[in-house]
Write a protein that holds these residues in place. Structure first.
Motif, PDB file in Angstrom:
ATOM      1  N   LYS A  27     -55.625 -68.850 -46.244  1.00  0.00           N
ATOM      2  CA  LYS A  27     -56.293 -68.679 -44.851  1.00  0.00           C
ATOM      3  C   LYS A  27     -55.318 -69.503 -43.911  1.00  0.00           C
ATOM      4  O   LYS A  27     -54.900 -69.406 -42.936  1.00  0.00           O
ATOM      5  CB  LYS A  27     -57.445 -69.372 -44.771  1.00  0.00           C
ATOM      6  CG  LYS A  27     -58.697 -68.376 -45.417  1.00  0.00           C
ATOM      7  CD  LYS A  27     -59.939 -69.132 -45.308  1.00  0.00           C
ATOM      8  CE  LYS A  27     -60.935 -68.026 -46.031  1.00  0.00           C
ATOM      9  NZ  LYS A  27     -62.495 -68.854 -46.216  1.00  0.00           N
ATOM     10  N   LYS A  28     -54.800 -70.860 -44.484  1.00  0.00           N
ATOM     11  CA  LYS A  28     -53.834 -71.521 -43.795  1.00  0.00           C
ATOM     12  C   LYS A  28     -52.630 -70.871 -43.475  1.00  0.00           C
ATOM     13  O   LYS A  28     -52.018 -70.970 -42.439  1.00  0.00           O
ATOM     14  CB  LYS A  28     -53.728 -72.981 -44.530  1.00  0.00           C
ATOM     15  CG  LYS A  28     -52.766 -74.113 -43.741  1.00  0.00           C
ATOM     16  CD  LYS A  28     -52.636 -75.211 -44.690  1.00  0.00           C
ATOM     17  CE  LYS A  28     -51.722 -76.282 -43.700  1.00  0.00           C
ATOM     18  NZ  LYS A  28     -51.621 -77.319 -44.719  1.00  0.00           N
ATOM     19  N   ALA A  29     -51.994 -70.271 -44.421  1.00  0.00           N
ATOM     20  CA  ALA A  29     -50.787 -69.520 -44.199  1.00  0.00           C
ATOM     21  C   ALA A  29     -50.919 -68.301 -43.107  1.00  0.00           C
ATOM     22  O   ALA A  29     -49.983 -68.277 -42.376  1.00  0.00           O
ATOM     23  CB  ALA A  29     -50.234 -68.920 -45.453  1.00  0.00           C
ATOM     24  N   THR A  30     -52.198 -67.673 -43.242  1.00  0.00           N
ATOM     25  CA  THR A  30     -52.262 -66.723 -42.122  1.00  0.00           C
ATOM     26  C   THR A  30     -52.359 -67.314 -40.775  1.00  0.00           C
ATOM     27  O   THR A  30     -51.608 -66.867 -39.722  1.00  0.00           O
ATOM     28  CB  THR A  30     -53.538 -66.073 -42.371  1.00  0.00           C
ATOM     29  OG1 THR A  30     -53.586 -65.219 -43.678  1.00  0.00           O
ATOM     30  CG2 THR A  30     -53.913 -64.979 -41.315  1.00  0.00           C
ATOM     31  N   ALA A  31     -52.900 -68.557 -40.579  1.00  0.00           N
ATOM     32  CA  ALA A  31     -52.898 -69.309 -39.175  1.00  0.00           C
ATOM     33  C   ALA A  31     -51.807 -69.677 -38.991  1.00  0.00           C
ATOM     34  O   ALA A  31     -51.266 -69.482 -37.788  1.00  0.00           O
ATOM     35  CB  ALA A  31     -53.979 -70.511 -39.517  1.00  0.00           C
ATOM     36  N   GLY A  81     -49.709 -66.735 -37.712  1.00  0.00           N
ATOM     37  CA  GLY A  81     -50.150 -66.363 -36.501  1.00  0.00           C
ATOM     38  C   GLY A  81     -49.493 -67.479 -35.277  1.00  0.00           C
ATOM     39  O   GLY A  81     -49.303 -67.011 -33.937  1.00  0.00           O
ATOM     40  N   ASP A  82     -49.374 -68.351 -35.624  1.00  0.00           N
ATOM     41  CA  ASP A  82     -48.973 -69.428 -34.506  1.00  0.00           C
ATOM     42  C   ASP A  82     -47.383 -69.535 -34.410  1.00  0.00           C
ATOM     43  O   ASP A  82     -46.745 -70.329 -34.002  1.00  0.00           O
ATOM     44  CB  ASP A  82     -49.302 -71.015 -34.972  1.00  0.00           C
ATOM     45  CG  ASP A  82     -50.826 -71.090 -34.590  1.00  0.00           C
ATOM     46  OD1 ASP A  82     -51.210 -70.332 -33.983  1.00  0.00           O
ATOM     47  OD2 ASP A  82     -51.550 -72.149 -35.392  1.00  0.00           O
ATOM     48  N   GLY A  83     -46.659 -68.792 -35.519  1.00  0.00           N
ATOM     49  CA  GLY A  83     -45.186 -68.539 -35.375  1.00  0.00           C
ATOM     50  C   GLY A  83     -44.530 -69.385 -36.320  1.00  0.00           C
ATOM     51  O   GLY A  83     -43.295 -69.529 -36.247  1.00  0.00           O
ATOM     52  N   HIS A  84     -45.247 -70.216 -37.300  1.00  0.00           N
ATOM     53  CA  HIS A  84     -44.743 -71.360 -38.252  1.00  0.00           C
ATOM     54  C   HIS A  84     -44.328 -70.433 -39.369  1.00  0.00           C
ATOM     55  O   HIS A  84     -45.022 -70.938 -40.448  1.00  0.00           O
ATOM     56  CB  HIS A  84     -45.535 -72.416 -38.374  1.00  0.00           C
ATOM     57  CG  HIS A  84     -45.885 -73.124 -36.922  1.00  0.00           C
ATOM     58  ND1 HIS A  84     -44.961 -73.792 -36.413  1.00  0.00           N
ATOM     59  CD2 HIS A  84     -47.212 -73.360 -36.246  1.00  0.00           C
ATOM     60  CE1 HIS A  84     -45.445 -74.330 -35.065  1.00  0.00           C
ATOM     61  NE2 HIS A  84     -46.865 -73.824 -35.259  1.00  0.00           N
ATOM     62  N   ILE A  85     -43.510 -69.547 -39.510  1.00  0.00           N
ATOM     63  CA  ILE A  85     -43.208 -68.955 -40.864  1.00  0.00           C
ATOM     64  C   ILE A  85     -42.828 -69.599 -42.061  1.00  0.00           C
ATOM     65  O   ILE A  85     -43.281 -69.530 -42.886  1.00  0.00           O
ATOM     66  CB  ILE A  85     -42.471 -67.788 -40.498  1.00  0.00           C
ATOM     67  CG1 ILE A  85     -42.554 -66.630 -41.532  1.00  0.00           C
ATOM     68  CG2 ILE A  85     -40.850 -67.977 -40.419  1.00  0.00           C
ATOM     69  CD1 ILE A  85     -41.963 -65.291 -41.100  1.00  0.00           C
ATOM     70  N   ASP A  86     -41.820 -70.587 -41.727  1.00  0.00           N
ATOM     71  CA  ASP A  86     -41.339 -71.434 -42.890  1.00  0.00           C
ATOM     72  C   ASP A  86     -42.490 -72.247 -43.409  1.00  0.00           C
ATOM     73  O   ASP A  86     -42.631 -72.528 -44.666  1.00  0.00           O
ATOM     74  CB  ASP A  86     -40.478 -72.239 -42.382  1.00  0.00           C
ATOM     75  CG  ASP A  86     -39.101 -71.537 -42.226  1.00  0.00           C
ATOM     76  OD1 ASP A  86     -38.979 -70.512 -42.792  1.00  0.00           O
ATOM     77  OD2 ASP A  86     -38.074 -72.020 -41.310  1.00  0.00           O
ATOM     78  N   ARG A  87     -43.433 -73.010 -42.607  1.00  0.00           N
ATOM     79  CA  ARG A  87     -44.540 -73.699 -43.187  1.00  0.00           C
ATOM     80  C   ARG A  87     -45.572 -72.677 -43.799  1.00  0.00           C
ATOM     81  O   ARG A  87     -46.140 -73.034 -44.933  1.00  0.00           O
ATOM     82  CB  ARG A  87     -45.057 -74.351 -42.062  1.00  0.00           C
ATOM     83  CG  ARG A  87     -44.369 -75.600 -41.582  1.00  0.00           C
ATOM     84  CD  ARG A  87     -44.894 -76.492 -40.236  1.00  0.00           C
ATOM     85  NE  ARG A  87     -46.444 -76.740 -40.379  1.00  0.00           N
ATOM     86  CZ  ARG A  87     -46.974 -76.941 -39.305  1.00  0.00           C
ATOM     87  NH1 ARG A  87     -46.527 -76.810 -38.183  1.00  0.00           N
ATOM     88  NH2 ARG A  87     -48.348 -77.128 -39.359  1.00  0.00           N
ATOM     89  N   ALA A  88     -45.691 -71.610 -43.519  1.00  0.00           N
ATOM     90  CA  ALA A  88     -46.557 -70.761 -44.264  1.00  0.00           C
ATOM     91  C   ALA A  88     -45.940 -70.378 -45.467  1.00  0.00           C
ATOM     92  O   ALA A  88     -46.853 -70.235 -46.603  1.00  0.00           O
ATOM     93  CB  ALA A  88     -46.833 -69.253 -43.243  1.00  0.00           C
ATOM     94  N   ILE A  89     -44.657 -70.042 -45.531  1.00  0.00           N
ATOM     95  CA  ILE A  89     -43.936 -69.808 -46.911  1.00  0.00           C
ATOM     96  C   ILE A  89     -44.159 -70.977 -47.766  1.00  0.00           C
ATOM     97  O   ILE A  89     -44.677 -70.819 -48.947  1.00  0.00           O
ATOM     98  CB  ILE A  89     -42.303 -69.542 -46.722  1.00  0.00           C
ATOM     99  CG1 ILE A  89     -42.383 -68.182 -45.761  1.00  0.00           C
ATOM    100  CG2 ILE A  89     -41.739 -69.683 -48.047  1.00  0.00           C
ATOM    101  CD1 ILE A  89     -40.856 -67.794 -45.333  1.00  0.00           C
ATOM    102  N   ASP A  90     -44.170 -72.087 -47.400  1.00  0.00           N
ATOM    103  CA  ASP A  90     -44.260 -73.229 -48.142  1.00  0.00           C
ATOM    104  C   ASP A  90     -45.707 -73.466 -48.663  1.00  0.00           C
ATOM    105  O   ASP A  90     -46.007 -73.673 -49.780  1.00  0.00           O
ATOM    106  CB  ASP A  90     -43.979 -74.749 -47.298  1.00  0.00           C
ATOM    107  CG  ASP A  90     -42.574 -74.892 -47.109  1.00  0.00           C
ATOM    108  OD1 ASP A  90     -41.726 -74.356 -47.593  1.00  0.00           O
ATOM    109  OD2 ASP A  90     -42.271 -75.686 -46.164  1.00  0.00           O
ATOM    110  N   VAL A  91     -46.694 -73.143 -47.738  1.00  0.00           N
ATOM    111  CA  VAL A  91     -48.159 -73.001 -48.200  1.00  0.00           C
ATOM    112  C   VAL A  91     -48.355 -72.021 -49.335  1.00  0.00           C
ATOM    113  O   VAL A  91     -49.047 -72.153 -50.283  1.00  0.00           O
ATOM    114  CB  VAL A  91     -49.073 -72.944 -47.075  1.00  0.00           C
ATOM    115  CG1 VAL A  91     -50.562 -72.708 -47.652  1.00  0.00           C
ATOM    116  CG2 VAL A  91     -49.003 -74.142 -46.189  1.00  0.00           C
TER     117      VAL A  91
END
Length: 185
Positions: A22-26, A29-39
């Motif tokens: 869910k956090k990765a999806t958020a 959505g906010d444009g933080h793709i590198d942080r989403a990948i880390d999660v």
């Protein structure tokens, strides 16, 4: 024949993995793709460690698909390959109570689904020759799944026959004890 195994684990790790997705999806959505990948990498580590039942192919394939979205196609393909490499061991750990035939059936079907996602990823990257190779691999896995399905049917038939025999033996024993109530039970 269709084999359905539905499990809904309710362990803290399972909830944590769900929250990570869910956090990765958020973050996406906010444009933080590198942080989403880390999660998602963190979630993958937990999923591999715990090998919980109930994780769909989509959840396993999410990290490589997000990597592709980030323009990191080669890294995405390495993640797909690692997933394929780990798959059988993960399935055996998830389904220890099931016979090897069922584990193989599920493994082949999941491998086919992963190869299909790899095919689609290659198609999006305009790598059509590689996409065709993955399409052929997906078809081969489906063929193997059909073969495994026949073995599962044979296993189930043996199981049914053994159950019927045990049930029949039980009826014979019940009849015997009714006829000779003084016999030892």
């Amino acid at each position: 024949m269709t084999v359905k195994i539905i499990v809904t684990p309710d362990a803290p790790q399972h909830r944590a993995i769900g929250e990570m997705h869910k956090k990765a999806t958020a973050l996406l959505g906010d444009g933080h793709i590198d942080r989403a990948i880390d999660v998602l990498r963190e979630a993958h580590l937990l999923m591999r460690e715990e090998a919980f039942q109930g994780y769909a192919v989509d959840k396993w394939c999410r990290l490589p698909l997000v990597l592709q979205q980030a323009g990191r196609f080669d890294e995405a393909m390495r993640e797909f390959e690692q997933l394929l490499s780990d798959l059988h061991a993960i399935r055996l750990k998830q389904l220890p109570q099931y016979p090897e035939e069922i584990v193989l059936l599920l493994t082949h079907r999941i491998r086919a689904a992963i190869y299909d996602r790899m095919r689609r990823a290659c198609k999006r990257e305009k790598r059509l020759d590689v996409a065709e190779r993955y399409a052929a691999l997906a078809e081969e896995e489906l063929r193997r799944a059909d073969e495994a399905d026949k073995k599962v049917e044979a296993w189930e038939e043996k199981r049914r026959a053994a159950f019927q025999k045990a049930r029949s033996d039980r009826h014979l024993m019940d009849a015997f004890y009714k006829e000779y109530p003084q016999s030892y039970r």
